[in-house]
Design a protein around this motif. Structure first.
Motif, PDB file in Angstrom:
ATOM      1  N   MET A 255       0.869  -1.229   0.129  1.00  0.00           N
ATOM      2  CA  MET A 255       0.160  -0.088   0.037  1.00  0.00           C
ATOM      3  C   MET A 255       0.916   1.424  -0.103  1.00  0.00           C
ATOM      4  N   LEU A 256       0.323   2.233  -0.583  1.00  0.00           N
ATOM      5  CA  LEU A 256       0.890   3.583  -0.276  1.00  0.00           C
ATOM      6  C   LEU A 256       0.043   4.598   0.556  1.00  0.00           C
ATOM      7  N   THR A 257       0.686   5.265   1.292  1.00  0.00           N
ATOM      8  CA  THR A 257      -0.255   6.343   2.141  1.00  0.00           C
ATOM      9  C   THR A 257      -1.002   7.594   1.367  1.00  0.00           C
ATOM     10  N   PRO A 258      -1.884   8.151   1.533  1.00  0.00           N
ATOM     11  CA  PRO A 258      -2.405   9.071   0.755  1.00  0.00           C
ATOM     12  C   PRO A 258      -1.227  10.084   0.554  1.00  0.00           C
ATOM     13  N   SER A 259      -0.465  10.656   1.362  1.00  0.00           N
ATOM     14  CA  SER A 259       0.384  11.516   1.195  1.00  0.00           C
ATOM     15  C   SER A 259       1.453  11.034   0.017  1.00  0.00           C
ATOM     16  N   GLN A 260       1.801   9.748   0.170  1.00  0.00           N
ATOM     17  CA  GLN A 260       3.046   9.227  -0.595  1.00  0.00           C
ATOM     18  C   GLN A 260       2.252   9.225  -2.067  1.00  0.00           C
ATOM     19  N   VAL A 261       1.098   8.851  -2.312  1.00  0.00           N
ATOM     20  CA  VAL A 261       0.476   8.810  -3.696  1.00  0.00           C
ATOM     21  C   VAL A 261       0.530  10.303  -4.000  1.00  0.00           C
ATOM     22  N   GLU A 262       0.398  11.239  -3.402  1.00  0.00           N
ATOM     23  CA  GLU A 262       0.315  12.584  -4.033  1.00  0.00           C
ATOM     24  C   GLU A 262       1.474  13.159  -4.291  1.00  0.00           C
ATOM     25  N   ASN A 263       2.570  12.652  -3.353  1.00  0.00           N
ATOM     26  CA  ASN A 263       4.090  13.197  -3.656  1.00  0.00           C
ATOM     27  C   ASN A 263       4.522  12.182  -4.916  1.00  0.00           C
ATOM     28  N   TYR A 264       4.257  11.163  -5.187  1.00  0.00           N
ATOM     29  CA  TYR A 264       4.643  10.491  -6.320  1.00  0.00           C
ATOM     30  C   TYR A 264       4.030  10.798  -7.686  1.00  0.00           C
ATOM     31  N   ALA A 265       2.802  11.134  -7.389  1.00  0.00           N
ATOM     32  CA  ALA A 265       2.155  11.871  -8.360  1.00  0.00           C
ATOM     33  C   ALA A 265       2.658  13.211  -8.936  1.00  0.00           C
ATOM     34  N   GLN A 266       3.053  13.954  -7.992  1.00  0.00           N
ATOM     35  CA  GLN A 266       3.458  15.282  -8.246  1.00  0.00           C
ATOM     36  C   GLN A 266       4.909  15.070  -8.808  1.00  0.00           C
ATOM     37  N   ARG A 267       5.556  14.159  -8.424  1.00  0.00           N
ATOM     38  CA  ARG A 267       6.982  14.106  -9.121  1.00  0.00           C
ATOM     39  C   ARG A 267       6.999  13.678 -10.462  1.00  0.00           C
ATOM     40  N   ALA A 268       6.032  12.764 -10.887  1.00  0.00           N
ATOM     41  CA  ALA A 268       5.808  12.030 -12.090  1.00  0.00           C
ATOM     42  C   ALA A 268       5.193  13.040 -13.106  1.00  0.00           C
ATOM     43  N   SER A 269       4.211  13.921 -12.646  1.00  0.00           N
ATOM     44  CA  SER A 269       3.632  14.836 -13.449  1.00  0.00           C
ATOM     45  C   SER A 269       4.776  16.017 -13.879  1.00  0.00           C
ATOM     46  N   ALA A 270       5.759  16.322 -13.178  1.00  0.00           N
ATOM     47  CA  ALA A 270       6.744  17.385 -13.604  1.00  0.00           C
ATOM     48  C   ALA A 270       7.240  16.823 -14.751  1.00  0.00           C
ATOM     49  N   ALA A 271       7.544  15.639 -15.091  1.00  0.00           N
ATOM     50  CA  ALA A 271       8.035  15.267 -16.508  1.00  0.00           C
ATOM     51  C   ALA A 271       7.393  15.869 -17.415  1.00  0.00           C
ATOM     52  N   PHE A 272       6.183  16.551 -17.327  1.00  0.00           N
ATOM     53  CA  PHE A 272       5.325  16.863 -18.456  1.00  0.00           C
ATOM     54  C   PHE A 272       5.422  18.495 -18.485  1.00  0.00           C
ATOM     55  N   ASP A 273       5.718  19.173 -17.440  1.00  0.00           N
ATOM     56  CA  ASP A 273       5.710  20.631 -17.375  1.00  0.00           C
ATOM     57  C   ASP A 273       6.455  21.210 -18.345  1.00  0.00           C
ATOM     58  N   GLU A 274       7.290  20.783 -18.802  1.00  0.00           N
ATOM     59  CA  GLU A 274       7.964  21.312 -20.030  1.00  0.00           C
ATOM     60  C   GLU A 274       7.143  21.455 -21.137  1.00  0.00           C
ATOM     61  N   LEU A 275       6.232  20.420 -21.541  1.00  0.00           N
ATOM     62  CA  LEU A 275       5.447  20.314 -22.406  1.00  0.00           C
ATOM     63  C   LEU A 275       4.356  21.637 -22.483  1.00  0.00           C
ATOM     64  N   GLU A 276       3.874  21.825 -21.287  1.00  0.00           N
ATOM     65  CA  GLU A 276       2.752  22.779 -21.009  1.00  0.00           C
ATOM     66  C   GLU A 276       3.408  24.197 -21.341  1.00  0.00           C
ATOM     67  N   LEU A 277       4.761  24.569 -20.830  1.00  0.00           N
ATOM     68  CA  LEU A 277       5.535  25.648 -21.059  1.00  0.00           C
ATOM     69  C   LEU A 277       5.844  25.943 -22.575  1.00  0.00           C
TER      70      LEU A 277
END
Length: 403
Positions: A1-23
């Motif tokens: 299992m992952l805790t809710p805060s861990q889920v959010e942290n990993y999701a934020q890190r993974a999403s950062a890979a696409f920040d360059e696309l938005e910019l």
């Protein structure tokens, strides 16, 4: 299992890979807006408009495949880290109950297949988003972006030809709108539009959490475990407020039987497999093994009640965790907005707008700092990050705000 805060942290890190696309898309649209001649009329305007839309579409097609290829390894590493973290969490419960640990992801072929399947499912969601064809009647990213740019060009053209706005004002309005609203990523038949950062974060949060859930369930089935304890967190969605699976605050922290034993929640009770239920879209709830009579419950009723108790002081009021989290995210969005406006103004050579954005950014940071100081909550630096706005931009923005 992952805790809710861990889920959010990993999701934020993974999403950062696409920040360059938005910019990248934001900058391209801003440049198209800045260089368009809005004073042309009739057929000449249609040619001008078509050229701008065509250039943007070509730019999108060129950068998408490159982006997916660059982002995939980064997301794969984060997925692996998250699943290994989830495995360690589960093993603590097996050891605490005096039970043997299940076979690890490193040696279990089935567990590895589950991780790979979850990763591919998540990436396919984003890959389908970037395709030039419409899926299920939706307008995906290339079409949605063109429609967004087309609306902005037409609005600017109407205002310029009518004499209501100068060309500089049209450019400034376009940049401010882009910075405030972000990129249209997908438009549904209903007319509702999701923004790019929303779609990416939702896909990562859902994919990572569902895969960790699947690993825990696989281990439970392998080890003969039937009872699972659901995780809990503040601000859980309440749905219609009744005792059903849409009300996550009702079933969180409770025990569920995989086989449907009486006396426990069933999979149907928590909406297993439903997008609105347990581990559905944007859900951060997960589960871990539980042995009645041996395991110690992770949550008491007092702890669950505490999640919904107003306890964060802010401007003379007490906020619940859900209210405080919503307020903090709104303040963080404002910081990202003004950072985007600063970068876009810089890219389109709008020094006055750049200075204006610097001042608004300083004020937004001040509001967030005040909120954090009053509530005692922590800064989430990753949620304030905007590509292209690094240390040098931050320093120049500070001086511009002071001036």
């Amino acid at each position: 299992m992952l805790t809710p805060s861990q889920v959010e942290n990993y999701a934020q890190r993974a999403s950062a890979a696409f920040d360059e696309l938005e910019l990248d898309i934001l900058t391209d649209i801003a440049k198209q807006i800045a260089k368009t001649d809005y004073m042309t009329e009739g057929a000449a305007w249609q040619v001008e408009r078509a050229q701008a839309l065509g250039a943007t579409r070509q730019h999108l097609v060129q950068c998408m495949d490159t982006l997916m290829a660059d982002a995939a390894p980064h997301v794969a590493v984060i997925f692996a880290e998250a699943m290994l973290d989830g495995e360690r969490q589960d093993n603590r419960f097996y050891r605490a109950a005096g039970q043997p640990e299940p076979e690890g992801i490193g040696t279990s072929a089935v567990a590895q297949q589950i991780v790979q399947s979850g990763y591919r499912r998540t990436m396919n969601t984003l890959y389908n988003l970037t395709q030039t064809r419409a899926l299920m009647g939706n307008h995906n990213l290339p079409v949605a972006v063109q429609e967004q740019l087309g609306r902005m060009l037409d609005r600017g053209h109407l205002g310029a030809v009518a004499g209501a706005f100068s060309l500089d004002q049209v450019t400034r309005q376009g940049i401010k709108e882009l910075a405030a609203n972000g990129i249209d990523a997908i438009t549904y038949p209903s007319g509702h539009t999701d923004k790019l950062e929303t779609v990416i974060l939702r896909a990562m949060r859902t994919g990572i959490n569902q895969t960790a859930k699947d690993i825990s369930e696989h281990n439970a089935n392998t080890m003969g475990v039937d009872i699972m304890e659901l995780s809990a967190h503040g601000g859980a969605r309440t749905g219609d407020g009744g005792q059903d699976f849409t009300n996550h605050s009702w079933w969180q922290g409770k025990l569920v039987s995989l086989s449907g034993q009486p006396g426990y929640l069933t999979l149907d009770d928590i909406g297993y497999g439903d997008v609105r239920g347990f581990a559905g879209a944007n859900c951060r709830h997960n589960w871990h093994p539980f042995w009645p009579g041996i395991s110690k419950p992770a949550y008491t009723q007092e702890m669950l009640d505490e999640y919904n108790r107003p306890k964060f002081p802010y401007n003379g009021k007490l906020l619940t965790e859900e209210e405080a989290d919503r307020r903090q995210r709104a303040l963080e969005r404002q910081i990202r907005r003004w950072k985007r406006e600063y970068v876009l103004a810089k890219e389109t050579d709008q020094p006055d707008l750049q200075s204006h954005a610097a001042g608004r950014l300083a004020a937004a940071r001040g509001r967030l700092d005040d909120f954090l100081q009053q509530t005692g909550r922590h800064k989430q630096q990753l949620r304030e990050t905007v590509p292209g706005f690094g240390h040098s931009e931050a320093s120049r923005a500070v001086w511009a705000a002071r001036r």
